[in-house]
Design a protein around this motif. Structure first.
Motif: not given
Length: 227
Positions: A168-169, A193-196, A203-206
């Protein structure tokens, strides 16, 4: 460029002092503690409610003898969640991206569950190595396979947590680099891309919370087999 992507997972140091220990201690400073008052504030009340609900769900399938592990497992989950979440902030370090730390958590706790099973119910614990109704010619092969599966559990726990957070990182850093490069050439593509990148960060927080929960849940399942 490839090496610089993995530099974020190297243990940082300041004046020759590794900051690994500080990164482990700091999450506990942000954890709200109970106040010496009759009525707690909203944050402490919400925290107590969430911990009670999680503890009841985690200990529900486990026998009474395993309920003494409740404090340890809940504390471990809160610790892992806060480390994973704080590691998403800029200019921070995520200790759980180090396989050595995750194995340091997984191996002693897994070994404790195995020792408890061998001490309290050795017949049942050894019975997990051979499924009921196995044909006689397959008995030696299955015992070897189940023994390997038993000893690979702590490695699976540590690698799962490390791989998910590391992937993820890395993905966040790659997409952020792409946004920075595309900003001058193709602003529209950079905005997309910034929106993605924003959605990937959510998602990474989840993932940071889910992986801590999965780590503790699997430990509770190993405990359930041996209690």
């Amino acid at each position: 460029m490839t090496m610089s992507l993995f530099d974020q997972f190297a243990t940082p140091s300041y004046l020759g002092v590794p900051l690994f220990a500080i990164a482990i201690v700091i999450p506990w400073l942000f954890f709200p503690s109970a106040a010496p008052r009759w009525l707690n504030n909203r944050l402490t009340t919400l925290q107590a409610w969430v911990i009670n609900r999680f503890t009841s769900q985690l200990m529900l399938p486990i026998n009474i003898g395993g309920h003494k592990w409740a404090l340890l497992l809940v504390s471990l989950m809160i610790f892992l969640i806060m480390i994973n979440m704080l590691g998403l902030l800029p200019y921070t370090f995520t200790p759980t991206t180090q396989l050595s730390m995750n194995m340091g958590f997984a191996t002693p706790l897994w070994l404790a569950t195995v020792i408890i099973g061998m001490r309290n119910q050795p017949t049942v614990a050894l019975g997990h190595l051979l499924p009921e109704g196995t044909p006689i010619p397959l008995i030696p092969v299955l015992i070897i396979i189940e023994t390997i599966s038993l000893f690979i559990r702590p490695l699976a726990l540590g690698v799962r947590l490390t791989a998910n957070l590391t992937a993820g990182h890395l993905l966040i850093q790659l997409i952020a680099t792409a946004v920075f490069v595309l900003l001058q050439m193709m602003p529209a593509v950079a905005a997309l891309t910034a929106t993605m990148l924003f959605l990937l960060t959510l998602l990474e927080v989840a993932v940071a919370m889910i992986q801590a929960y999965v780590f503790v849940l699997l430990l509770s399942l190993y405990l359930q087999e041996n209690v």
